[in-house]
Design a protein around this motif. Sequence first.
Motif, PDB file in Angstrom:
ATOM      1  N   HIS A  81      39.705  32.651  64.036  1.00  0.00           N
ATOM      2  CA  HIS A  81      38.553  32.886  63.166  1.00  0.00           C
ATOM      3  C   HIS A  81      37.932  31.539  62.817  1.00  0.00           C
ATOM      4  CE1 HIS A  81      39.684  37.088  62.789  1.00  0.00           C
ATOM      5  NE2 HIS A  81      40.909  36.695  62.512  1.00  0.00           N
ATOM      6  N   GLY A  82      37.347  30.914  63.809  1.00  0.00           N
ATOM      7  CA  GLY A  82      36.717  29.624  63.591  1.00  0.00           C
ATOM      8  C   GLY A  82      37.503  28.490  64.221  1.00  0.00           C
ATOM      9  N   PRO A  83      37.117  27.259  63.918  1.00  0.00           N
ATOM     10  CA  PRO A  83      37.668  26.093  64.595  1.00  0.00           C
ATOM     11  C   PRO A  83      39.014  25.597  64.093  1.00  0.00           C
ATOM     12  CG  PRO A  83      35.989  25.398  63.045  1.00  0.00           C
ATOM     13  CD  PRO A  83      35.985  26.899  63.025  1.00  0.00           C
ATOM     14  N   LEU A  84      39.524  26.179  62.996  1.00  0.00           N
ATOM     15  CA  LEU A  84      40.820  25.763  62.469  1.00  0.00           C
ATOM     16  C   LEU A  84      41.875  26.826  62.767  1.00  0.00           C
ATOM     17  CD1 LEU A  84      40.046  24.290  58.928  1.00  0.00           C
ATOM     18  CD2 LEU A  84      40.681  23.028  60.987  1.00  0.00           C
ATOM     19  N   PRO A  85      43.051  26.429  63.236  1.00  0.00           N
ATOM     20  CA  PRO A  85      44.131  27.401  63.424  1.00  0.00           C
ATOM     21  C   PRO A  85      44.705  27.811  62.076  1.00  0.00           C
ATOM     22  CG  PRO A  85      44.945  25.191  63.840  1.00  0.00           C
ATOM     23  CD  PRO A  85      43.466  25.057  63.610  1.00  0.00           C
ATOM     24  N   GLU A  86      45.318  28.977  62.025  1.00  0.00           N
ATOM     25  CA  GLU A  86      45.876  29.467  60.770  1.00  0.00           C
ATOM     26  C   GLU A  86      46.986  28.560  60.246  1.00  0.00           C
ATOM     27  OE1 GLU A  86      46.891  33.593  60.534  1.00  0.00           O
ATOM     28  OE2 GLU A  86      45.267  34.188  61.873  1.00  0.00           O
ATOM     29  N   GLY A  87      47.604  27.790  61.122  1.00  0.00           N
ATOM     30  CA  GLY A  87      48.674  26.902  60.702  1.00  0.00           C
ATOM     31  C   GLY A  87      48.201  25.656  59.986  1.00  0.00           C
ATOM     32  N   SER A  88      46.890  25.424  59.968  1.00  0.00           N
ATOM     33  CA  SER A  88      46.344  24.259  59.268  1.00  0.00           C
ATOM     34  C   SER A  88      46.184  24.567  57.786  1.00  0.00           C
ATOM     35  CB  SER A  88      44.971  23.880  59.846  1.00  0.00           C
ATOM     36  OG  SER A  88      44.314  22.928  59.012  1.00  0.00           O
ATOM     37  N   TRP A  89      46.491  23.587  56.923  1.00  0.00           N
ATOM     38  CA  TRP A  89      46.341  23.841  55.486  1.00  0.00           C
ATOM     39  C   TRP A  89      44.879  23.949  55.065  1.00  0.00           C
ATOM     40  CZ3 TRP A  89      43.534  19.885  53.545  1.00  0.00           C
ATOM     41  CH2 TRP A  89      43.718  18.596  54.048  1.00  0.00           C
ATOM     42  N   GLY A  90      43.968  23.650  55.962  1.00  0.00           N
ATOM     43  CA  GLY A  90      42.553  23.814  55.641  1.00  0.00           C
ATOM     44  C   GLY A  90      42.020  25.193  55.958  1.00  0.00           C
ATOM     45  N   TYR A  91      42.840  26.018  56.598  1.00  0.00           N
ATOM     46  CA  TYR A  91      42.398  27.366  56.968  1.00  0.00           C
ATOM     47  C   TYR A  91      42.231  28.228  55.716  1.00  0.00           C
ATOM     48  CZ  TYR A  91      42.175  31.907  59.260  1.00  0.00           C
ATOM     49  OH  TYR A  91      41.778  33.148  59.678  1.00  0.00           O
ATOM     50  N   ASP A  92      41.213  29.077  55.736  1.00  0.00           N
ATOM     51  CA  ASP A  92      40.953  29.964  54.605  1.00  0.00           C
ATOM     52  C   ASP A  92      40.626  31.353  55.143  1.00  0.00           C
ATOM     53  OD1 ASP A  92      39.110  31.274  52.418  1.00  0.00           O
ATOM     54  OD2 ASP A  92      40.088  29.594  51.417  1.00  0.00           O
ATOM     55  N   GLU A  93      41.187  32.378  54.536  1.00  0.00           N
ATOM     56  CA  GLU A  93      40.963  33.743  55.013  1.00  0.00           C
ATOM     57  C   GLU A  93      39.500  34.159  54.938  1.00  0.00           C
ATOM     58  OE1 GLU A  93      43.507  36.490  53.036  1.00  0.00           O
ATOM     59  OE2 GLU A  93      45.336  35.743  54.007  1.00  0.00           O
TER      60      GLU A  93
END
Length: 237
Positions: A81-93
């Motif tokens: 869901h976008g350019p950040l993987p879910e494992g990154s702390w910058g990811y947001d639902e």
Amino acid sequence: AIRSGDIDIATDIKGQNREVVQQDDNLELLTTPGLSITYIDMNYQKGPTADPKVREAIAKATNVEEIVQGVHQWGGGTVAHGPLPEGSWGYDESFESLVAEYDPEEAKRILDETEYAGGFEIDLYVLETRTNYATIFQNQMKENLNIDVKVQVSEWGTLTDTIANNNAPMNIGGWSWYPDPYFFLNPRYHSDQHGSNGNGKGYENEKVDQLLDEAVTKTVDQDERAALYREAVEIIL
């Protein structure tokens, strides 16, 4: 070896082996979201995809779920869901609600508003190891928008050189690094990365540049940095 008891732990379980492990009562498959994404980039500077309406149409005509299921039929992959993987702390639902929904009819209507109504031909550069992604995408574009995607299989050196020089109309790539959003967003979306493999597509947005810069110069607080990255990703999406 793990089924025979020769070893107690195995890593990097892929493909059908995942199913084998899951069906064995003596074994347990442990997984966690990976720090990697696979993506399709479109050229922002020239060719049909320089038109944002064309990019929007292609996004809405792409059934990402079908691609993921087709490539990862045994599991091990999820929809990004976008350019950040879910494992990154910058990811947001919240990113999930911003991604273009699959709607081929709407996609066709949008494309018909451009000079490319009725379809066109375009090259898609890809490594041989990712041709399975390319083939499913190719079929979707032909069926939904009458776009003839010509898959150009290249070795790594040729591929990255073509992308970095902004000569790839489209390309399929993968990105993996540390969980800090910097390593996913700056190389692929900051304008100072034009001419690199990450941003060979020529993405440029002044506000995104500002937010990405502030996230590494204005504060070291992770929550504050996450908020800056969240705003940048919202613009990108």
